[in-house]
Design a protein around this motif. Structure first.
Motif, PDB file in Angstrom:
ATOM      1  N   LEU A  64       0.800  -1.217   0.000  1.00  0.00           N
ATOM      2  CA  LEU A  64       0.000   0.000   0.000  1.00  0.00           C
ATOM      3  C   LEU A  64       0.838   1.274   0.000  1.00  0.00           C
ATOM      4  CD1 LEU A  64      -2.848  -1.000   2.488  1.00  0.00           C
ATOM      5  CD2 LEU A  64      -2.869  -1.074  -0.020  1.00  0.00           C
ATOM      6  N   GLU A  65       2.149   1.129   0.239  1.00  0.00           N
ATOM      7  CA  GLU A  65       3.036   2.283   0.212  1.00  0.00           C
ATOM      8  C   GLU A  65       3.737   2.437  -1.137  1.00  0.00           C
ATOM      9  OE1 GLU A  65       5.550   1.448   3.546  1.00  0.00           O
ATOM     10  OE2 GLU A  65       4.010   1.980   5.014  1.00  0.00           O
ATOM     11  N   SER A  66       3.427   1.560  -2.082  1.00  0.00           N
ATOM     12  CA  SER A  66       4.037   1.608  -3.410  1.00  0.00           C
ATOM     13  C   SER A  66       3.507   2.788  -4.202  1.00  0.00           C
ATOM     14  CB  SER A  66       3.739   0.312  -4.168  1.00  0.00           C
ATOM     15  OG  SER A  66       2.345   0.212  -4.429  1.00  0.00           O
ATOM     16  N   ALA A  67       4.206   3.109  -5.286  1.00  0.00           N
ATOM     17  CA  ALA A  67       3.764   4.197  -6.162  1.00  0.00           C
ATOM     18  C   ALA A  67       2.369   3.926  -6.704  1.00  0.00           C
ATOM     19  CB  ALA A  67       4.754   4.383  -7.306  1.00  0.00           C
ATOM     20  N   THR A 127      10.734   2.453  -3.230  1.00  0.00           N
ATOM     21  CA  THR A 127      11.699   3.391  -2.646  1.00  0.00           C
ATOM     22  C   THR A 127      13.112   3.023  -3.105  1.00  0.00           C
ATOM     23  OG1 THR A 127      12.012   2.093  -0.615  1.00  0.00           O
ATOM     24  CG2 THR A 127      10.227   3.725  -0.624  1.00  0.00           C
ATOM     25  N   PRO A 128      14.058   3.962  -3.080  1.00  0.00           N
ATOM     26  CA  PRO A 128      15.419   3.680  -3.539  1.00  0.00           C
ATOM     27  C   PRO A 128      16.085   2.562  -2.720  1.00  0.00           C
ATOM     28  CG  PRO A 128      15.068   6.038  -3.401  1.00  0.00           C
ATOM     29  CD  PRO A 128      13.879   5.398  -2.761  1.00  0.00           C
ATOM     30  N   SER A 130      19.925   0.813  -2.186  1.00  0.00           N
ATOM     31  CA  SER A 130      21.349   1.045  -2.464  1.00  0.00           C
ATOM     32  C   SER A 130      22.013  -0.138  -3.151  1.00  0.00           C
ATOM     33  CB  SER A 130      22.088   1.378  -1.164  1.00  0.00           C
ATOM     34  OG  SER A 130      21.942   0.312  -0.228  1.00  0.00           O
ATOM     35  N   ASP A 131      21.676  -1.356  -2.752  1.00  0.00           N
ATOM     36  CA  ASP A 131      22.270  -2.542  -3.353  1.00  0.00           C
ATOM     37  C   ASP A 131      21.438  -3.770  -2.999  1.00  0.00           C
ATOM     38  OD1 ASP A 131      23.095  -3.351  -0.671  1.00  0.00           O
ATOM     39  OD2 ASP A 131      24.716  -1.903  -0.899  1.00  0.00           O
ATOM     40  N   ARG A 132      21.704  -4.863  -3.702  1.00  0.00           N
ATOM     41  CA  ARG A 132      20.961  -6.109  -3.502  1.00  0.00           C
ATOM     42  C   ARG A 132      21.179  -6.654  -2.084  1.00  0.00           C
ATOM     43  NH1 ARG A 132      16.769  -9.031  -5.986  1.00  0.00           N
ATOM     44  NH2 ARG A 132      16.849 -11.127  -5.134  1.00  0.00           N
ATOM     45  N   GLU A 133      22.370  -6.447  -1.555  1.00  0.00           N
ATOM     46  CA  GLU A 133      22.696  -6.973  -0.229  1.00  0.00           C
ATOM     47  C   GLU A 133      21.774  -6.400   0.848  1.00  0.00           C
ATOM     48  OE1 GLU A 133      24.934  -5.882  -2.451  1.00  0.00           O
ATOM     49  OE2 GLU A 133      25.728  -7.875  -2.971  1.00  0.00           O
ATOM     50  N   THR A 134      21.377  -5.146   0.686  1.00  0.00           N
ATOM     51  CA  THR A 134      20.473  -4.524   1.653  1.00  0.00           C
ATOM     52  C   THR A 134      19.126  -5.242   1.673  1.00  0.00           C
ATOM     53  OG1 THR A 134      21.542  -2.372   1.366  1.00  0.00           O
ATOM     54  CG2 THR A 134      19.313  -2.372   2.286  1.00  0.00           C
TER      55      THR A 134
END
Length: 199
Positions: A64-67, A127-128, A130-134
């Motif tokens: 529900l928080e998606s664009a 949302t942005p 930073s990388d796949r590991e996150t």
């Protein structure tokens, strides 16, 4: 569907076409494009999976928080498009939207694979990143949090019901002489008006 004598209810025709597509489409016969408009008036479109259809309308589930959810909440309207290449058919839908009930969302969420349930918690959709590991670290975090227990539905995850005001059926024809029929209604309880269109 017989274009010369179409059924009074477009959902009946849609269910018939979807059933046929389930036998011929290699992948995701329930895939549909969902079109919305953002706060700047720019259109957005993406493919999601239809998870329910009834006389009330068409249902899919998401964050529900998606664009897409923000745009659906803001405008209260959406358009859908189904395209079945194997059958040379297309269905377009336009209508109002509303969130499904908590009970309905809980029921569908409980039917999902555990990995998908964890993913609903781990992904901060749209949302942005930073990388796949996150992302992988967040998956691990929630796997540990819900170890040895059922994964509850997060409050930010539910479904949307598109309540159709217009449904158009398109069947490919030789020499581009396609068959097109559109169903329209002005209110939820009104009968559908059926119009045949030039291709």
């Amino acid at each position: 569907m017989n274009f010369q004598s179409p059924p009074d209810n477009p959902i009946t025709a849609f269910a018939e076409w979807l059933s046929e597509a389930e036998k011929t489409e290699l992948n995701d016969p329930n895939a549909m494009s969902v079109a919305t408009v953002d706060s700047f008036g720019m259109p957005n479109v993406r493919v999601v999976l239809l998870k329910g259809v009834s006389d009330e309308g068409f249902v899919f589930y998401t964050n529900l928080e998606s664009a897409k959810s923000q745009e659906l909440s803001s405008s209260g309207k959406a358009a859908l498009c189904f395209h079945w290449k194997s059958l040379n058919r297309q269905v377009r839908v336009r209508g109002d939207v509303e969130q499904v009930s908590d009970d309905e969302a809980d029921q569908y969420y409980a039917s999902r694979a555990r990995g998908s349930q964890i993913g609903a918690w781990a992904s901060q959709q749209s949302t942005p990143l930073s990388d796949r590991e996150t992302l992988e670290a967040r998956v691990k975090k929630f796997e540990e949090k819900f170890a040895d227990q059922d994964v509850p539905r997060p409050a930010h995850w539910s479904g949307w019901l598109i309540k159709p005001q217009q449904i158009e059926f398109w069947q490919d024809g030789e020499f581009r002489l396609h068959d097109r029929i559109v169903y329209r209604r002005d209110g939820e309880m009104l009968d559908w008006a059926i119009t045949r269109l030039f291709p």
